[in-house]
Design a protein around this motif. Structure first.
Motif, PDB file in Angstrom:
ATOM      1  N   LEU A 150       0.940  -1.154  -0.032  1.00 49.85           N
ATOM      2  CA  LEU A 150       0.043   0.059   0.064  1.00 49.85           C
ATOM      3  C   LEU A 150       0.849   1.371  -0.015  1.00 49.85           C
ATOM      4  CD1 LEU A 150      -2.826   0.922   0.126  1.00 49.85           C
ATOM      5  CD2 LEU A 150      -2.367   1.083   2.705  1.00 49.85           C
ATOM      6  N   PHE A 151       0.460   2.321  -0.978  1.00 49.54           N
ATOM      7  CA  PHE A 151       1.226   3.444  -0.949  1.00 49.54           C
ATOM      8  C   PHE A 151       0.230   4.535  -1.012  1.00 49.54           C
ATOM      9  CE2 PHE A 151       3.538   0.325  -3.132  1.00 49.54           C
ATOM     10  CZ  PHE A 151       4.948   0.729  -3.260  1.00 49.54           C
ATOM     11  N   LEU A 152       0.491   5.731  -0.339  1.00 47.49           N
ATOM     12  CA  LEU A 152      -0.261   7.120  -0.365  1.00 47.49           C
ATOM     13  C   LEU A 152      -0.084   7.591  -1.743  1.00 47.49           C
ATOM     14  CD1 LEU A 152       0.463   9.020   2.933  1.00 47.49           C
ATOM     15  CD2 LEU A 152      -1.566   7.474   2.259  1.00 47.49           C
ATOM     16  N   HIS A 153      -1.064   8.363  -2.100  1.00 41.77           N
ATOM     17  CA  HIS A 153      -0.820   8.994  -3.745  1.00 41.77           C
ATOM     18  C   HIS A 153       0.254   9.783  -3.361  1.00 41.77           C
ATOM     19  CE1 HIS A 153      -1.965  11.437  -7.015  1.00 41.77           C
ATOM     20  NE2 HIS A 153      -2.530  10.371  -7.350  1.00 41.77           N
ATOM     21  N   PRO A 154       0.899  10.145  -4.401  1.00 41.71           N
ATOM     22  CA  PRO A 154       1.959  11.007  -4.408  1.00 41.71           C
ATOM     23  C   PRO A 154       1.940  12.480  -3.942  1.00 41.71           C
ATOM     24  CG  PRO A 154       2.350   9.696  -6.210  1.00 41.71           C
ATOM     25  CD  PRO A 154       1.002   9.439  -5.659  1.00 41.71           C
ATOM     26  N   GLN A 155       0.484  12.771  -4.340  1.00 45.38           N
ATOM     27  CA  GLN A 155       0.112  14.259  -4.060  1.00 45.38           C
ATOM     28  C   GLN A 155      -0.025  14.428  -2.398  1.00 45.38           C
ATOM     29  OE1 GLN A 155      -3.355  15.568  -6.212  1.00 45.38           O
ATOM     30  NE2 GLN A 155      -2.334  15.010  -8.177  1.00 45.38           N
ATOM     31  N   VAL A 156      -0.395  13.321  -1.892  1.00 42.87           N
ATOM     32  CA  VAL A 156      -0.781  13.547  -0.548  1.00 42.87           C
ATOM     33  C   VAL A 156       0.707  13.383   0.064  1.00 42.87           C
ATOM     34  CG1 VAL A 156      -1.654  12.253   1.729  1.00 42.87           C
ATOM     35  CG2 VAL A 156      -2.950  12.338  -0.696  1.00 42.87           C
ATOM     36  N   THR A 157       1.440  12.378  -0.275  1.00 44.29           N
ATOM     37  CA  THR A 157       3.140  12.127   0.250  1.00 44.29           C
ATOM     38  C   THR A 157       3.748  13.608   0.255  1.00 44.29           C
ATOM     39  OG1 THR A 157       2.858   9.942  -0.509  1.00 44.29           O
ATOM     40  CG2 THR A 157       5.090  11.004  -0.109  1.00 44.29           C
ATOM     41  N   GLU A 158       3.494  14.120  -0.884  1.00 46.30           N
ATOM     42  CA  GLU A 158       4.440  15.338  -0.882  1.00 46.30           C
ATOM     43  C   GLU A 158       3.992  16.690  -0.169  1.00 46.30           C
ATOM     44  OE1 GLU A 158       6.917  14.791  -2.327  1.00 46.30           O
ATOM     45  OE2 GLU A 158       6.686  13.654  -4.188  1.00 46.30           O
ATOM     46  N   ILE A 159       2.413  16.565   0.233  1.00 37.82           N
ATOM     47  CA  ILE A 159       1.729  17.448   0.926  1.00 37.82           C
ATOM     48  C   ILE A 159       2.701  17.511   2.435  1.00 37.82           C
ATOM     49  CG2 ILE A 159      -0.086  18.544   2.190  1.00 37.82           C
ATOM     50  CD1 ILE A 159      -1.616  18.076  -0.762  1.00 37.82           C
ATOM     51  N   ALA A 160       2.125  16.091   2.843  1.00 38.61           N
ATOM     52  CA  ALA A 160       2.719  15.576   4.137  1.00 38.61           C
ATOM     53  C   ALA A 160       4.233  16.006   4.267  1.00 38.61           C
ATOM     54  CB  ALA A 160       2.362  14.228   4.390  1.00 38.61           C
ATOM     55  N   LEU A 161       5.182  15.597   3.378  1.00 41.50           N
ATOM     56  CA  LEU A 161       6.403  15.955   3.493  1.00 41.50           C
ATOM     57  C   LEU A 161       6.870  17.172   3.676  1.00 41.50           C
ATOM     58  CD1 LEU A 161       8.037  13.212   1.037  1.00 41.50           C
ATOM     59  CD2 LEU A 161       7.979  13.109   3.697  1.00 41.50           C
ATOM     60  N   ALA A 162       6.140  18.149   2.645  1.00 40.68           N
ATOM     61  CA  ALA A 162       6.527  19.576   2.776  1.00 40.68           C
ATOM     62  C   ALA A 162       6.013  20.250   4.097  1.00 40.68           C
ATOM     63  CB  ALA A 162       5.555  20.057   1.667  1.00 40.68           C
ATOM     64  N   GLY A 163       4.801  19.518   4.788  1.00 39.77           N
ATOM     65  CA  GLY A 163       4.586  19.966   6.239  1.00 39.77           C
ATOM     66  C   GLY A 163       5.419  19.462   7.108  1.00 39.77           C
ATOM     67  N   GLY A 164       6.204  18.101   6.939  1.00 41.49           N
ATOM     68  CA  GLY A 164       6.892  17.580   8.021  1.00 41.49           C
ATOM     69  C   GLY A 164       5.977  16.844   8.972  1.00 41.49           C
ATOM     70  N   ALA A 165       4.760  16.460   8.371  1.00 47.28           N
ATOM     71  CA  ALA A 165       3.624  15.471   8.824  1.00 47.28           C
ATOM     72  C   ALA A 165       3.913  13.983   9.020  1.00 47.28           C
ATOM     73  CB  ALA A 165       2.441  15.826   8.393  1.00 47.28           C
ATOM     74  N   ALA A 166       4.899  13.597   9.813  1.00 49.25           N
ATOM     75  CA  ALA A 166       5.453  12.330  10.013  1.00 49.25           C
ATOM     76  C   ALA A 166       4.335  11.544  10.349  1.00 49.25           C
ATOM     77  CB  ALA A 166       6.807  12.308  10.920  1.00 49.25           C
ATOM     78  N   THR A 167       3.517  12.059  11.289  1.00 42.71           N
ATOM     79  CA  THR A 167       2.232  10.991  11.729  1.00 42.71           C
ATOM     80  C   THR A 167       1.478  10.614  10.499  1.00 42.71           C
ATOM     81  OG1 THR A 167       0.707  13.202  11.894  1.00 42.71           O
ATOM     82  CG2 THR A 167       2.076  12.463  13.709  1.00 42.71           C
ATOM     83  N   VAL A 168       1.393  11.225   9.403  1.00 38.38           N
ATOM     84  CA  VAL A 168       0.658  10.550   8.248  1.00 38.38           C
ATOM     85  C   VAL A 168       1.605   9.328   7.883  1.00 38.38           C
ATOM     86  CG1 VAL A 168       0.084  10.989   5.801  1.00 38.38           C
ATOM     87  CG2 VAL A 168      -0.141  12.617   7.257  1.00 38.38           C
ATOM     88  N   PHE A 169       2.662   9.155   7.937  1.00 34.43           N
ATOM     89  CA  PHE A 169       3.306   7.980   7.595  1.00 34.43           C
ATOM     90  C   PHE A 169       3.194   6.881   8.689  1.00 34.43           C
ATOM     91  CE2 PHE A 169       5.103  11.740   5.091  1.00 34.43           C
ATOM     92  CZ  PHE A 169       4.715  11.375   3.921  1.00 34.43           C
TER      93      PHE A 169
END
Length: 293
Positions: A150-169
């Protein structure tokens, strides 16, 4: 050894050189039989895994294809093109309801219970909570498919990475652990992923990121990305291997093999070009689990 992975996406979510090409491609790949035929071409080239964002036609084609061929399906969720369209047309509640209504009654009950337990996060508009609820509903709707990663869609991944939202991962990793499947990342920013996740990066295998001899889409640059890849090559799979179609498939695959990466993702255009030219793939040894031998 380097493995091949076919990438599928809903055709209407992609960019085309002309309006005519868009109309022809969307009409073609909205037919499950055409998608099935493409999967056969990729299988003949050595692909033993399919990385896909789902729509109805792709789901129907892959259910049939998995009955015939022993291939892994790696799900990318949510379908952001469809989700944004539904947000625009139906609003947030309507978009969530549309996904909920596709579930079986038992899946509805499970989703309802998880939603009740996550009400605090929903009220706070917690990105991790909202993302996982939508992803789990889309995953539950993939009845009849054997999804192994299972992978997150890249758009969601890039938003979470940009915001430093490690909790998403961490939420994604916890979800896949509960479901008994593996998790990975698809990103154009692997260095940012390494910085945000730190030691937790080891929980994500594979990590799919652009890698090609021209540095195309490799951020911040080819040299830094390749340094990261060489630090743990078995963890990384190359995307954008033909640099937007400017590198021949055989040369593109030779480059990723030279780096020792675990595999290469082939898009529709690359598969069809390689199949037309009869690309030799005797050097590719495919493991049925989709892992490096």
């Amino acid at each position: 050894m380097s493995h091949l992975i076919l990438e599928l996406r809903p055709p209407e979510s992609q960019h085309y050189a002309s309006w005519r090409e868009r109309l022809e491609t969307v009409a073609r790949f909205n037919q499950p039989d055409e998608i099935h035929a493409l999967c056969e071409k990729a299988y003949a080239l050595g692909a033993r895994a399919i990385l896909t964002v789902f729509d109805d036609a792709i789901r129907e084609a892959l259910v049939a294809f998995q009955r015939w061929r022993d291939v892994q399906v790696w799900a990318v969720v949510p379908n952001m093109f469809a989700f944004i369209r539904d947000l625009t047309d139906l609003g947030l509640v309507g978009a969530a309801r549309a996904r909920f209504m596709r579930l079986t009654p038992p899946a509805m009950v499970r989703t309802g219970l998880r939603t009740m337990s996550a009400l605090g996060g929903i009220r706070r508009r917690d990105l991790a909570v909202g993302t996982m609820l939508v992803c789990e509903m889309e995953l539950a709707a993939l009845r009849g498919l054997r999804v192994t990663r299972l992978f997150l869609h890249p758009q969601v991944t890039e938003i979470a990475l940009a915001g430093g939202a490690a909790t998403v991962f961490t939420a994604l990793a916890a979800t896949t652990q509960r479901l008994g499947i593996e998790t990975g990342l698809v990103t154009h920013n692997p260095l940012r992923a390494a910085a945000v996740l730190g030691p937790e990066l080891h929980r994500f295998a594979p990590i799919i990121a652009p890698c090609n001899s021209k540095g195309y889409k490799m951020f911040p640059n080819r040299e830094e990305c390749e340094r990261l890849f060489r630090s743990d090559p078995a963890r990384f799979i190359a995307a954008e291997v033909t640099a937007g179609g400017t590198v021949a498939p055989e040369a593109a695959l030779a480059h990723t093999r030279a780096l020792g990466l675990a595999g290469s993702v082939l898009d529709v255009r690359t598969v069809e070009a390689a199949f037309r030219t009869g690309m030799a793939v005797s050097h590719v040894v495919s493991d049925p689990r989709g892992r490096a031998a």
